[in-house]
Design a protein around this motif. Structure first.
Motif, short mmCIF file in Angstrom:
data_model
loop_
_atom_site.label_atom_id
_atom_site.label_comp_id
_atom_site.label_asym_id
_atom_site.label_seq_id
_atom_site.Cartn_x
_atom_site.Cartn_y
_atom_site.Cartn_z
N CYS A 37 30.92 -8.08 32.93
CA CYS A 37 32.19 -7.40 33.18
C CYS A 37 32.36 -6.22 32.23
O CYS A 37 31.99 -6.29 31.05
CB CYS A 37 33.37 -8.37 33.01
SG CYS A 37 34.99 -7.63 33.36
N LYS A 38 32.94 -5.15 32.74
CA LYS A 38 33.23 -3.96 31.95
C LYS A 38 34.73 -3.71 32.00
O LYS A 38 35.34 -3.72 33.07
CB LYS A 38 32.49 -2.74 32.52
CG LYS A 38 32.75 -1.45 31.77
CD LYS A 38 32.17 -1.48 30.37
CE LYS A 38 32.32 -0.13 29.69
NZ LYS A 38 31.83 -0.15 28.29
N MET A 39 35.31 -3.46 30.82
CA MET A 39 36.75 -3.31 30.69
C MET A 39 37.10 -1.88 30.29
O MET A 39 36.46 -1.30 29.42
CB MET A 39 37.28 -4.30 29.64
CG MET A 39 38.74 -4.16 29.34
SD MET A 39 39.77 -4.90 30.61
CE MET A 39 41.39 -4.43 30.00
N LEU A 40 38.10 -1.31 30.95
CA LEU A 40 38.64 0.00 30.57
C LEU A 40 40.10 -0.22 30.20
O LEU A 40 40.95 -0.47 31.05
CB LEU A 40 38.52 1.00 31.72
CG LEU A 40 38.99 2.43 31.41
CD1 LEU A 40 38.13 3.06 30.31
CD2 LEU A 40 38.94 3.30 32.65
N GLU A 41 40.39 -0.12 28.90
CA GLU A 41 41.73 -0.40 28.40
C GLU A 41 42.65 0.78 28.66
O GLU A 41 42.31 1.92 28.37
CB GLU A 41 41.67 -0.72 26.91
CG GLU A 41 40.81 -1.94 26.59
CD GLU A 41 40.72 -2.19 25.10
OE1 GLU A 41 41.21 -1.33 24.33
OE2 GLU A 41 40.17 -3.22 24.69
N CYS A 42 43.82 0.47 29.19
CA CYS A 42 44.79 1.51 29.53
C CYS A 42 46.09 1.35 28.75
O CYS A 42 47.12 1.89 29.17
CB CYS A 42 45.08 1.47 31.03
SG CYS A 42 43.64 1.68 32.08
N TYR A 43 46.04 0.62 27.63
CA TYR A 43 47.28 0.33 26.93
C TYR A 43 47.28 0.82 25.49
O TYR A 43 48.21 0.56 24.74
CB TYR A 43 47.59 -1.17 26.94
CG TYR A 43 46.44 -2.06 26.57
CD1 TYR A 43 46.16 -2.37 25.24
CD2 TYR A 43 45.63 -2.60 27.55
CE1 TYR A 43 45.11 -3.19 24.91
CE2 TYR A 43 44.58 -3.43 27.23
CZ TYR A 43 44.32 -3.72 25.91
OH TYR A 43 43.26 -4.54 25.59
N ASN A 44 46.24 1.53 25.06
CA ASN A 44 46.26 2.09 23.72
C ASN A 44 46.72 3.54 23.76
O ASN A 44 47.01 4.10 24.81
CB ASN A 44 44.88 1.97 23.07
CG ASN A 44 43.78 2.52 23.97
OD1 ASN A 44 44.02 3.43 24.75
ND2 ASN A 44 42.58 1.97 23.86
N LYS A 45 46.76 4.19 22.62
CA LYS A 45 47.27 5.55 22.55
C LYS A 45 46.40 6.54 23.31
O LYS A 45 46.90 7.51 23.86
CB LYS A 45 47.39 5.97 21.08
CG LYS A 45 48.44 5.19 20.31
CD LYS A 45 48.54 5.70 18.87
CE LYS A 45 49.61 4.93 18.10
NZ LYS A 45 49.73 5.40 16.69
N SER A 46 45.11 6.30 23.33
CA SER A 46 44.22 7.24 24.03
C SER A 46 44.41 7.18 25.54
O SER A 46 44.23 8.16 26.25
CB SER A 46 42.76 6.93 23.69
OG SER A 46 42.42 5.63 24.11
N ASN A 47 44.78 5.99 26.04
CA ASN A 47 45.01 5.76 27.48
C ASN A 47 43.91 6.41 28.32
O ASN A 47 44.12 7.38 29.04
CB ASN A 47 46.37 6.31 27.90
CG ASN A 47 46.84 5.71 29.22
OD1 ASN A 47 46.09 4.99 29.89
ND2 ASN A 47 48.07 5.99 29.60
N GLY A 68 42.96 -1.38 33.41
CA GLY A 68 44.39 -1.63 33.42
C GLY A 68 44.89 -2.14 32.09
O GLY A 68 44.15 -2.19 31.10
N ALA A 69 46.13 -2.52 32.09
CA ALA A 69 46.81 -3.01 30.89
C ALA A 69 47.51 -4.33 31.21
O ALA A 69 47.84 -4.59 32.37
CB ALA A 69 47.81 -1.98 30.39
N PRO A 70 47.76 -5.16 30.21
CA PRO A 70 48.49 -6.41 30.46
C PRO A 70 49.96 -6.13 30.75
O PRO A 70 50.46 -5.03 30.53
CB PRO A 70 48.31 -7.18 29.14
CG PRO A 70 48.11 -6.12 28.11
CD PRO A 70 47.36 -5.01 28.79
N ARG A 71 50.62 -7.12 31.28
CA ARG A 71 52.05 -7.03 31.56
C ARG A 71 52.75 -8.20 30.85
O ARG A 71 53.16 -9.17 31.47
CB ARG A 71 52.32 -7.10 33.07
CG ARG A 71 51.86 -5.89 33.85
CD ARG A 71 52.73 -4.67 33.51
NE ARG A 71 52.42 -3.54 34.36
CZ ARG A 71 51.50 -2.63 34.09
NH1 ARG A 71 50.79 -2.74 32.97
NH2 ARG A 71 51.29 -1.60 34.91
#
Length: 682
Positions: free
Chosen positions: A491-501, A466-469
């Motif tokens: 913990c494993k993080m999948l970032e959803c807020y960069n350009k690659s999404n 996810g991404a922050p709000r």
């Protein structure tokens, strides 16, 4: 006389003795021949007699107590009957089985009918073995076949336990008609278990078997009448009168003008400002198929489904519903195939309220003129909007206010609206699961996926995609991301807020969840997330931070006892820095974690939508449970009206979340979470 002459004379004497002996015993040879032919005649006569008596076991008092789905067991039963050998008594006999109560209790049968003897009951049990509750799924692989092969009975039974089919045949003194009736019932049950021969399975190629199990979709639109001939009969059911097969389950579908559904799809490019929904409305709303180059999915049933495509998916699934009727007087509920979610999606941004409300007002005007509406004032009507409730729940007529006012219309308040997220404070909208990426066409595809999720080894304790709000002052996503990054080994993080999404790629999301024991599901712009159902599909235990994210939403699809399949950590404690998520999850006993994961995997069929072009054989998917929930709700309303009671009386609408879930308005520990109605989490 020479020596040679003596030998010749002796030889002639021996020859004459043999001839004389044979002549004396010729009667023995003749007698032996006669006995031999008598023996052959006896064998032949016995064979004819046995053939004539082959059908006797079908009419005698020996009965098939349990019909197994195991082909070999079934053939053994037939062989025993052909040899006319009485089966062994089942008293004190222990049968390996998968569920308590599957075995025939001879003593109970004898109490019901004293004439039934224990020797007249034959039991054929599936020799399956369930996974122990305290067993580690990763240690005990459940599926060793390739994904394209069929599961055996033992493998299926670990995921779904079907009650055995029992038939009790009458005693020898019963009439011929009664015995013939039971015989027909047995034959009907046997036919439902076909193919029962391993040879038959080998003769049919995999492709042919797949085509055989797929139900061809009916070419039907809701703008045209549905004839009685087009009704799809239920599958895998005993032959019953038509009035019994669908009694209490019939659904009538309105034939709406095309402007409410088909015309909206024709303008699919206008449905979303940022997404080409024309791509996602293909394949009956499932979207384009997903490749499996990374081995994350199985080879069948996976599509890049948009989370807001439920309007068209549900409508196409309704075309395959088993109990459609063109007689509204027989219907338990009436479906309105209005694409309410697609409609409002076109006008959410930069449109005035008259444009946003136009289709909704036109719909209720059309419905209220119909005779079907006047029967119960629309209380038996339901429709689907694949959006969150806030998009259809505008409270004012201010241009700046969000969405349309469909759910605020008096006519709509009588109907049931199915959405992907309901409002805890309104009583006419009910949440059903977001569509996931998995849309199987056969039960076997679900069983294979469930077993695969059981076998997976999971590297990470928890994960977050996810991404922050930052625009939401009370959002806890920032704290969650910080805790995840601080615990990289766990913990494993999948970032959803960069350009690659990366979150737009289904393979990335599902691979992350398949490698995690727990999946964090905080609120975002609203209470719920599609990610919660993706995590269940991956066998990952969801961790919620607000009861509005699942517990008060999907009351027809998820267990009321939320602790059996999920974890609740108060967002208030996270916001105040009082909770270490890693430590909280590590305190959960391993045995409990295993039990929770097993429950999550059992929930998979209930939160997915089957391929609308086919039909599952025995499993009930999210669509089936939603229709059942609507029918039960309509039945309660119909009963209340018959009793002269207002169906909505008895509780305040603001407490609908509490009443729908618990059946009471009494104080509850979750009251602080719902103290103030709000449109988004802020």
């Amino acid at each position: 006389m020479s020596h040679r002459q003596l030998i010749r004379a002796k030889h002639q004497m021996d020859k004459s003795n043999v001839i004389r002996k044979c002549r004396n015993h010729l009667w023995c040879v003749i007698f032996s021949s006669i006995l031999f032919w008598f023996f052959l005649f006896y064998i032949y006569s016995s064979d004819l007699t046995s053939r004539k008596n082959v059908v006797r076991p079908l009419q005698n008092d020996y009965s098939i107590g349990v019909l197994s789905q195991e082909p070999n067991s079934l053939r053994e039963t037939e062989n025993d009957s052909e040899t006319n050998t009485p089966p062994k008594s089942t008293e004190n006999r222990v049968q390996p089985n998968t569920e308590e109560g599957d075995l025939i209790n001879v003593q109970q049968l004898q109490k019901k009918d004293p004439e039934i003897k224990s020797s007249n009951i034959r039991t054929i049990a599936d020799e399956g073995q369930t996974l122990s509750e305290d067993a580690e799924p990763e240690i005990r692989p459940l599926l060793t076949k390739t994904e394209d092969q069929s599961l055996t009975t033992e493998e299926k039974v670990e995921l779904i336990h079907e009650p055995a089919i029992t038939e009790q045949v009458g005693n020898p003194q019963s009439t011929v008609e009664a015995r013939q009736l039971k015989r027909d019932e047995i034959q009907s049950a046997v036919s439902r278990l076909k193919p029962t021969s391993n040879d038959e399975e080998e003769e049919i190629p995999v492709e042919a078997r797949e085509e055989k199990n797929v139900v061809e979709p009916v070419n039907r639109t809701w703008s045209n009448p549905i004839s009685a001939k087009e009704k799809i009969e239920p599958v895998n059911q005993q032959s019953k009168p038509k009035s019994d097969m669908c009694s209490g389950r019939y659904v009538y579908v309105h034939r709406l003008p095309r402007q409410f559904n088909d015309d909206i799809l024709k303008e699919c490019r206008k449905i979303s400002m940022w997404t080409d929904m024309c791509r996602f409305t293909t394949n009956m709303g499932l979207g384009p198929p997903i490749g499996n180059s990374r081995g994350v999915f199985t080879n069948r049933g996976w599509y890049a489904t948009n989370q807001f495509a439920l309007d068209v998916i549900f409508s196409n699934r309704m075309k395959q519903y088993k109990c459609l009727t063109d007689d509204s007087s027989m219907a338990s509920a009436i479906f309105v195939p209005f694409y309410a979610g697609f409609d409002i999606s076109r006008y959410l941004w930069d449109f005035n309220i008259s444009m946003r409300d136009s289709a909704s007002l036109a719909l209720v005007k059309w419905l209220t003129r119909r005779p079907e509406w006047k029967v119960l004032g629309g209380r038996d009507h339901f429709l689907v909007a694949g959006r969150i409730s806030w998009d259809l729940n505008r409270l004012t007529d201010e241009e700046s206010d969000w969405g349309n006012k469909f759910l605020q219309l008096d006519e709509a308040k009588n109907m049931t609206t199915l959405v992907i997220e309901s409002s805890p404070w309104t009583g006419n909208d009910f949440a059903i699961p977001y569509p996931t990426y998995f849309h199987p066409s056969r039960d076997i595809e679900v069983f294979q996926w469930q077993n695969r999720m059981k076998r997976l080894k999971r590297r990470y304790l928890f994960s977050f995609a996810g991404a922050p709000r930052p625009g939401l002052s009370k959002s806890i996503r920032g704290q969650i991301i910080d805790q995840c990054l601080a615990s990289r080994r766990k913990c494993k993080m999948l970032e959803c807020y960069n350009k690659s999404n990366k979150c737009n790629n289904p393979s990335n999301v599902m691979k992350l969840f398949q490698s995690s024991i727990f999946c964090l599901q905080p609120s975002g712009d609203s209470y719920t997330r599609r990610s919660a159902f993706d995590s269940i599909l991956a066998g990952c235990i969801p961790v919620f931070f607000h009861p509005g994210s699942a517990y008060v939403q999907y009351i027809w699809h998820l267990p009321k006892n939320y602790t059996t399949y999920s974890v609740l950590i108060s967002e208030i404690e996270v916001r105040e820095g009082k909770v270490d998520i890693e430590k909280r999850l590590l305190r959960i006993p391993k045995v409990q974690v295993i039990a929770m994961r097993q429950q999550v995997i059992r929930l998979i069929p209930k939160v997915i939508y089957a391929d609308p072009r086919s039909r599952l054989e025995t499993l009930e998917d999210a669509f089936d449970l939603a229709v059942q929930g609507v029918i039960k709700k309509v039945d309660r309303a119909r009963k209340a009206i018959r009793d002269g009671v207002d169906p909505d009386a008895g509780y305040a609408e603001a407490n609908s979340w509490k009443y729908n879930l618990f059946g009471t308005e009494a104080p509850h520990e979750w009251d602080p979470f719902f103290s103030k109605p709000k449109r988004t989490i802020s």
